[in-house]
Design an enzyme around this catalytic site. Structure first.
Site, PDB file in Angstrom:
ATOM      1  CB  SER A 135       1.494  -5.581  -6.578  1.00 40.17           C
ATOM      2  OG  SER A 135       1.411  -6.630  -7.500  1.00 40.17           O
ATOM      3  CG  HIS A 168       5.245  -2.863  -6.044  1.00 41.39           C
ATOM      4  ND1 HIS A 168       6.091  -3.777  -6.646  1.00 41.39           N
ATOM      5  CD2 HIS A 168       4.010  -3.132  -6.544  1.00 41.39           C
ATOM      6  CE1 HIS A 168       5.411  -4.558  -7.456  1.00 41.39           C
ATOM      7  NE2 HIS A 168       4.141  -4.174  -7.421  1.00 41.39           N
TER       8      HIS A 168
END
Length: 287
Positions: A185, A237
């Site tokens: 991610s 992230h």
């Protein structure tokens, strides 16, 4: 691209008056329909239902061939994206067959502090479940090829690896000491960060502005989910996305004569930020 089609002629049965259209596939049968794509006259036996109207067998075969060409074209136009997805899937399968693999390669702060620096890179090869890898690889399939085509294969691969590293470094620096982190991610958010910069600089074009708004909306949803759903490493992230923004601003300079020097400087700065986070966390680990 223009499409060349053979001229279509309605055929009449021998000895007939020529007033009725005949099916191109069954000349002896009156055509009651026309292909909604090429307008060939067709009978009920040849008509294949479509989303709008009906298609003839030749158009259906052509469409299927086009789909195969699209899949094959991905190997030519986006080999790095395809390669990343393939390697990641292989590692996911290996995780199922070798239970100890995840713990050996995942982001684990005590192990990184002990000198296992490779754990800052290997987590992007691992995933926690079928939905996890499915969502990440789908996102890479959607966003990756465009950047690979624009910036080239090596630069695109550098975006993925470097932003993934910074994402891991951010998680290591600011996350709890007992986490076991996996997932691509952070690297994917890095790729999206580069894409945001690229689109922002071309936002005067209406369709680009619309695409950028949609992308911001997707990012906002992911931010909310990262804050609300336990187990999502929002630090990785944000770290990957920030690194992607920096890489984008440094690399998307087509009109600068010094663009190569700027790209190198940007790469050094972003990597240095990641290293600084790791060094700082290691120096204060357990304090």
């Amino acid at each position: 691209m223009s499409e060349t089609r053979p001229e279509l002629h309605d055929q009449a049965p021998e000895g007939g008056d020529g007033g009725e259209a005949r099916c191109y596939g069954h000349p002896g049968t009156t055509a009651t329909l026309r292909c909604s794509r090429c307008e060939r006259p067709i009978c009920g036996r040849c008509a294949i239902p479509a989303a709008v109207g009906q298609h003839c067998p030749e158009c259906v075969a052509e469409a299927r061939k086009g789909q195969r060409k699209v899949r094959s074209a991905m190997l030519v136009t986006a080999p790095v994206t395809v390669g990343i997805i393939a390697v990641t899937v292989i590692f996911f399968i290996a995780q199922q067959l070798l239970p100890g693999l995840t713990r050996s390669l995942a982001l684990f702060p005590p192990a990184i502090h002990s000198g296992e620096w490779y754990r800052l890179f290997t987590p992007m090869l691992l995933h926690g479940g079928i939905l996890h890898i499915g969502f990440n690889m789908y996102a890479l399939w959607i966003f990756g090829p465009s950047l690979e085509e624009v910036f080239g294969r090596l630069r695109y691969l550098a975006f993925y690896v470097i932003t993934g590293f910074v994402a891991s470094a951010t998680s290591y620096a600011f996350g709890p000491a007992n986490i076991l982190g996996v997932g691509a991610s952070g690297a994917i958010f890095g790729v999206v960060g580069v894409l945001v910069v690229y689109l922002y600089r071309r936002r005067s074009q209406q369709f680009v502005a619309s695409y950028l708004r949609q992308l911001w909306f997707i990012l906002a949803i992911n931010l909310v989910l990262g804050l609300a759903v336990p187990g999502i490493d929002i630090r990785a992230h944000l770290g990957g996305f920030a690194a992607g923004l920096l890489m984008g601003f440094g690399f998307d300079k087509p009109n600068l004569a010094t663009k190569n020097g700027l790209q190198l400087l940007t790469t050094v700065v972003v990597v240095a930020i990641g290293i600084a986070l790791v060094v700082w966390r290691s120096a204060t680990f357990g304090a």
